[in-house]
Design a protein around this motif. Structure first.
Motif, PDB file in Angstrom:
ATOM      1  N   ASP A 128     -10.079 -19.920 -20.418  1.00 46.19           N
ATOM      2  CA  ASP A 128      -9.559 -20.504 -21.660  1.00 46.19           C
ATOM      3  C   ASP A 128     -10.318 -19.985 -22.871  1.00 46.19           C
ATOM      4  O   ASP A 128      -9.712 -19.616 -23.890  1.00 46.19           O
ATOM      5  CB  ASP A 128      -9.641 -22.033 -21.616  1.00 46.19           C
ATOM      6  CG  ASP A 128      -8.644 -22.655 -20.657  1.00 46.19           C
ATOM      7  OD1 ASP A 128      -7.726 -21.950 -20.200  1.00 46.19           O
ATOM      8  OD2 ASP A 128      -8.807 -23.858 -20.356  1.00 46.19           O
ATOM      9  N   ARG A 131      -9.459 -16.344 -23.545  1.00 40.41           N
ATOM     10  CA  ARG A 131      -8.119 -16.234 -24.126  1.00 40.41           C
ATOM     11  C   ARG A 131      -8.132 -16.630 -25.600  1.00 40.41           C
ATOM     12  O   ARG A 131      -7.561 -15.950 -26.452  1.00 40.41           O
ATOM     13  CB  ARG A 131      -7.123 -17.088 -23.356  1.00 40.41           C
ATOM     14  CG  ARG A 131      -5.677 -16.877 -23.820  1.00 40.41           C
ATOM     15  CD  ARG A 131      -4.671 -17.798 -23.157  1.00 40.41           C
ATOM     16  NE  ARG A 131      -4.891 -19.173 -23.561  1.00 40.41           N
ATOM     17  CZ  ARG A 131      -5.432 -20.126 -22.808  1.00 40.41           C
ATOM     18  NH1 ARG A 131      -5.802 -19.868 -21.577  1.00 40.41           N
ATOM     19  NH2 ARG A 131      -5.598 -21.355 -23.254  1.00 40.41           N
ATOM     20  N   GLU A 132      -8.827 -17.729 -25.913  1.00 40.06           N
ATOM     21  CA  GLU A 132      -8.928 -18.175 -27.301  1.00 40.06           C
ATOM     22  C   GLU A 132      -9.630 -17.129 -28.170  1.00 40.06           C
ATOM     23  O   GLU A 132      -9.191 -16.853 -29.294  1.00 40.06           O
ATOM     24  CB  GLU A 132      -9.675 -19.505 -27.374  1.00 40.06           C
ATOM     25  CG  GLU A 132      -8.881 -20.669 -26.822  1.00 40.06           C
ATOM     26  CD  GLU A 132      -9.719 -21.935 -26.653  1.00 40.06           C
ATOM     27  OE1 GLU A 132     -10.891 -21.961 -27.096  1.00 40.06           O
ATOM     28  OE2 GLU A 132      -9.206 -22.892 -26.063  1.00 40.06           O
ATOM     29  N   GLU A 134      -9.731 -13.912 -27.671  1.00 40.41           N
ATOM     30  CA  GLU A 134      -8.815 -12.781 -27.842  1.00 40.41           C
ATOM     31  C   GLU A 134      -7.740 -13.107 -28.875  1.00 40.41           C
ATOM     32  O   GLU A 134      -7.378 -12.259 -29.697  1.00 40.41           O
ATOM     33  CB  GLU A 134      -8.173 -12.404 -26.497  1.00 40.41           C
ATOM     34  CG  GLU A 134      -7.288 -11.189 -26.552  1.00 40.41           C
ATOM     35  CD  GLU A 134      -7.988  -9.954 -27.121  1.00 40.41           C
ATOM     36  OE1 GLU A 134      -7.342  -9.217 -27.898  1.00 40.41           O
ATOM     37  OE2 GLU A 134      -9.178  -9.725 -26.816  1.00 40.41           O
ATOM     38  N   GLU A 135      -7.231 -14.335 -28.865  1.00 40.93           N
ATOM     39  CA  GLU A 135      -6.230 -14.749 -29.851  1.00 40.93           C
ATOM     40  C   GLU A 135      -6.809 -14.717 -31.266  1.00 40.93           C
ATOM     41  O   GLU A 135      -6.140 -14.292 -32.211  1.00 40.93           O
ATOM     42  CB  GLU A 135      -5.700 -16.145 -29.515  1.00 40.93           C
ATOM     43  CG  GLU A 135      -4.819 -16.168 -28.281  1.00 40.93           C
ATOM     44  CD  GLU A 135      -4.476 -17.579 -27.821  1.00 40.93           C
ATOM     45  OE1 GLU A 135      -4.949 -18.570 -28.427  1.00 40.93           O
ATOM     46  OE2 GLU A 135      -3.737 -17.695 -26.824  1.00 40.93           O
ATOM     47  N   ILE A 136      -8.056 -15.139 -31.404  1.00 38.45           N
ATOM     48  CA  ILE A 136      -8.710 -15.107 -32.716  1.00 38.45           C
ATOM     49  C   ILE A 136      -8.898 -13.665 -33.179  1.00 38.45           C
ATOM     50  O   ILE A 136      -8.642 -13.329 -34.343  1.00 38.45           O
ATOM     51  CB  ILE A 136     -10.059 -15.868 -32.679  1.00 38.45           C
ATOM     52  CG1 ILE A 136      -9.792 -17.371 -32.537  1.00 38.45           C
ATOM     53  CG2 ILE A 136     -10.900 -15.578 -33.921  1.00 38.45           C
ATOM     54  CD1 ILE A 136     -11.023 -18.195 -32.226  1.00 38.45           C
ATOM     55  N   ARG A 137      -9.352 -12.786 -32.259  1.00 35.27           N
ATOM     56  CA  ARG A 137      -9.513 -11.362 -32.610  1.00 35.27           C
ATOM     57  C   ARG A 137      -8.175 -10.760 -33.044  1.00 35.27           C
ATOM     58  O   ARG A 137      -8.102 -10.027 -34.032  1.00 35.27           O
ATOM     59  CB  ARG A 137     -10.085 -10.580 -31.419  1.00 35.27           C
ATOM     60  CG  ARG A 137     -11.593 -10.730 -31.264  1.00 35.27           C
ATOM     61  CD  ARG A 137     -12.153  -9.710 -30.270  1.00 35.27           C
ATOM     62  NE  ARG A 137     -11.832 -10.031 -28.891  1.00 35.27           N
ATOM     63  CZ  ARG A 137     -12.527 -10.859 -28.109  1.00 35.27           C
ATOM     64  NH1 ARG A 137     -13.602 -11.475 -28.593  1.00 35.27           N
ATOM     65  NH2 ARG A 137     -12.176 -11.077 -26.871  1.00 35.27           N
ATOM     66  N   ALA A 138      -7.110 -11.070 -32.323  1.00 37.43           N
ATOM     67  CA  ALA A 138      -5.793 -10.540 -32.663  1.00 37.43           C
ATOM     68  C   ALA A 138      -5.328 -11.079 -34.019  1.00 37.43           C
ATOM     69  O   ALA A 138      -4.768 -10.326 -34.827  1.00 37.43           O
ATOM     70  CB  ALA A 138      -4.773 -10.911 -31.558  1.00 37.43           C
ATOM     71  N   TYR A 139      -5.581 -12.337 -34.287  1.00 43.65           N
ATOM     72  CA  TYR A 139      -5.215 -12.937 -35.557  1.00 43.65           C
ATOM     73  C   TYR A 139      -5.956 -12.259 -36.705  1.00 43.65           C
ATOM     74  O   TYR A 139      -5.359 -11.907 -37.744  1.00 43.65           O
ATOM     75  CB  TYR A 139      -5.503 -14.425 -35.537  1.00 43.65           C
ATOM     76  CG  TYR A 139      -5.265 -15.103 -36.877  1.00 43.65           C
ATOM     77  CD1 TYR A 139      -3.961 -15.373 -37.290  1.00 43.65           C
ATOM     78  CD2 TYR A 139      -6.319 -15.448 -37.700  1.00 43.65           C
ATOM     79  CE1 TYR A 139      -3.736 -15.973 -38.521  1.00 43.65           C
ATOM     80  CE2 TYR A 139      -6.093 -16.051 -38.927  1.00 43.65           C
ATOM     81  CZ  TYR A 139      -4.812 -16.306 -39.338  1.00 43.65           C
ATOM     82  OH  TYR A 139      -4.585 -16.893 -40.541  1.00 43.65           O
TER      83      TYR A 139
END
Length: 143
Positions: A128, A131-132, A134-139
């Motif tokens: 988790d 994943r979080e 990675e989502e922050i990096r992508a954002y």
């Protein structure tokens, strides 16, 4: 994240043993399968106890090698904390931390349905967090 998601990922298999079996047989199962606990059932998958490595150490400290001839019932923990598929990872972390144990049987309709270990919980939490992150990096990359 729920217990159901963990079980769907890891499977529903649980090692069980009857309460009238000998402790030596339980110890062999623990060693052979490289697990830290067995759920004790009456053959109908009704949970009557749990036997952990800690239980074995406690009874051997009290009775010495003769403890291996005792029944599982004499060594197990009869009051078992359980969870169900709807418990969240945070809820079961709280239950395990408060109770100071590493295995939590999952019950459904009054019968054993699976088991969750602290290793399962930690693995899920790491997934988790990764994943979080990675989502922050992508954002940030798209901002």
């Amino acid at each position: 994240m729920t217990v159901k998601a963990i079980l769907e990922s890891k499977g529903y298999d649980v090692l069980t043993l009857g309460p009238n079996e000998r402790l030596v047989d339980a110890v062999r199962m623990l060693a052979e399968h490289r697990v830290g606990a067995l759920v004790i059932t009456n053959g109908d998958r009704k949970i009557v106890g749990i036997l952990s490595e800690r239980d074995v150490v406690r009874v051997v400290a009290r009775h010495g090698a003769a403890a291996l001839d005792l029944t599982v019932r004499e060594a197990m923990t009869p009051k078992v904390k359980i969870c169900n598929e709807n418990h969240t990872v945070n809820e079961i972390m709280e239950i395990m931390t408060t109770g100071r144990f590493r295995h939590l049987p999952v019950e459904k309709d009054g019968l054993l349905h699976g088991i969750v270990s602290i290793g399962d919980v930690v693995k899920r939490r790491i997934e988790d967090v990764e994943r979080e992150a990675e989502e922050i990096r992508a954002y940030i990359a798209t901002a």
